[in-house]
Design an enzyme around this catalytic site. Structure first.
Site, short mmCIF file in Angstrom:
data_model
loop_
_atom_site.label_atom_id
_atom_site.label_comp_id
_atom_site.label_asym_id
_atom_site.label_seq_id
_atom_site.Cartn_x
_atom_site.Cartn_y
_atom_site.Cartn_z
N ARG A 76 -1.92 -5.74 -8.27
CA ARG A 76 -0.84 -6.87 -8.19
C ARG A 76 -0.69 -7.88 -9.51
O ARG A 76 0.29 -8.17 -9.90
CB ARG A 76 -1.19 -7.45 -7.11
CG ARG A 76 -1.14 -6.58 -5.90
CD ARG A 76 -1.54 -7.26 -4.36
NE ARG A 76 -3.21 -7.47 -4.57
CZ ARG A 76 -3.84 -7.71 -3.49
NH1 ARG A 76 -3.33 -7.90 -2.41
NH2 ARG A 76 -5.13 -7.90 -3.95
N LYS A 125 -17.56 -6.08 8.03
CA LYS A 125 -16.38 -6.94 7.72
C LYS A 125 -15.65 -7.02 8.95
O LYS A 125 -15.55 -6.08 9.78
CB LYS A 125 -15.55 -6.37 6.77
CG LYS A 125 -14.66 -7.25 6.10
CD LYS A 125 -14.13 -6.61 4.89
CE LYS A 125 -12.67 -6.95 4.43
NZ LYS A 125 -12.11 -6.21 3.25
N SER A 156 -3.09 -7.77 2.94
CA SER A 156 -3.28 -7.36 4.30
C SER A 156 -3.84 -8.66 4.82
O SER A 156 -3.42 -9.28 5.99
CB SER A 156 -4.33 -6.43 4.77
OG SER A 156 -3.93 -5.12 4.27
N HIS A 183 0.88 -1.16 -0.15
CA HIS A 183 0.03 -0.14 -0.10
C HIS A 183 0.84 1.33 -0.04
O HIS A 183 0.78 2.21 -0.70
CB HIS A 183 -0.97 0.12 1.25
CG HIS A 183 -1.93 -0.91 1.29
ND1 HIS A 183 -2.04 -1.68 2.37
CD2 HIS A 183 -2.89 -1.26 0.39
CE1 HIS A 183 -3.23 -2.37 2.22
NE2 HIS A 183 -3.61 -2.46 1.20
O1 PNS Z 1 -8.82 -2.77 0.30
P1 PNS Z 1 -10.03 -3.17 -0.31
O2 PNS Z 1 -10.95 -3.67 0.77
O3 PNS Z 1 -9.92 -4.07 -1.18
O4 PNS Z 1 -10.81 -1.76 -0.88
C1 PNS Z 1 -12.21 -1.69 -1.27
C2 PNS Z 1 -13.00 -0.35 -1.71
C3 PNS Z 1 -12.89 0.20 -0.22
C4 PNS Z 1 -11.84 0.11 -2.55
C5 PNS Z 1 -14.07 -0.83 -2.22
O5 PNS Z 1 -14.64 -1.69 -1.37
C6 PNS Z 1 -14.92 0.32 -2.11
O6 PNS Z 1 -14.86 1.39 -3.11
N1 PNS Z 1 -16.06 0.48 -1.44
C7 PNS Z 1 -16.84 1.56 -1.10
C8 PNS Z 1 -18.34 1.14 -1.55
C9 PNS Z 1 -18.75 1.48 -3.08
O7 PNS Z 1 -18.58 2.40 -3.38
N2 PNS Z 1 -19.13 0.34 -3.60
C10 PNS Z 1 -19.39 0.47 -5.09
C11 PNS Z 1 -18.10 0.02 -5.79
S1 PNS Z 1 -18.31 -0.07 -7.51
#
Ligand code: PNS
Length: 159
Positions: free
Chosen positions: A90, A41, A127, A17
């Site tokens: 990645r 979560k 993570s 990150h």
């Molecule tokens: O580190 P992660 O858990 O892979 O991050 C995922 C994240 C936070 C980037 C994604 O889940 C997100 O943007 N969540 C916010 C809710 C949202 O906007 N959902 C619609 C996505 S198209």
């Protein structure tokens, strides 16, 4: 002024990150690292703890700010004058899901997503893997910042 967001769970922040955040900070005027508040979560660290660690490890960058958000990322972008999302890629396994989210975010609010390929040193890093390995006594030094390593050991000892 180009303000972009690096969103994620950061439970906890890894060197992968940090690599993306620091390279993004070199490209844009301001980078907001946005920590998703996701009550459904199960996380090892609270949002406050994750923000503390992120603040500590990014304190050397004058143009990086740490925030929290809940709800849709596109709404957070609109509320904060953010022009684009920057995500690390990645491997091809990341691609399908990331592309789906990128296209949906564009469809919802014309928010662009820019993908940065990860440093190959960290292409296997996540993570979740860090937590699993540390939980069973594996060595994750070099994969997370020192402060995260300390907090990880403390938290796992408490559990
Ligand atoms: O580190 P992660 O858990 O892979 O991050 C995922 C994240 C936070 C980037 C994604 O889940 C997100 O943007 N969540 C916010 C809710 C949202 O906007 N959902 C619609 C996505 S198209």
């Amino acid at each position: 002024m180009h303000r972009v967001v690096c969103p994620g769970s950061f439970d906890p922040v890894t060197n992968g990150h940090l690599d993306i955040i620091s390279r993004t900070a070199g490209l844009y005027d301001e980078v907001i690292v946005a920590v998703l508040i996701n009550i459904t979560k199960h996380s090892l660290f609270s949002v406050d703890e994750r923000i503390d660690m992120l603040t500590e490890v990014t304190k050397g960058y004058g143009n990086v700010r740490i925030e929290r958000f809940h709800g849709l990322l596109v709404d957070f972008c609109a509320a904060n004058g953010i022009t684009a999302v920057v995500k690390g890629l990645r491997a091809v396994t990341d691609f399908e899901y990331e592309m789906q989210m990128a296209q949906m975010n564009y469809r919802l609010a014309k928010v662009e997503t820019l993908f940065m390929t990860t440093n190959p040193l960290y292409s296997f890093l996540s993570s979740s893997l860090v937590k699993e390995i540390a939980k069973y006594g594996g060595d994750v030094s070099g994969l997370v910042p020192e402060i995260v390593l300390d907090r990880l050991h403390t938290r796992l000892a408490e559990e």
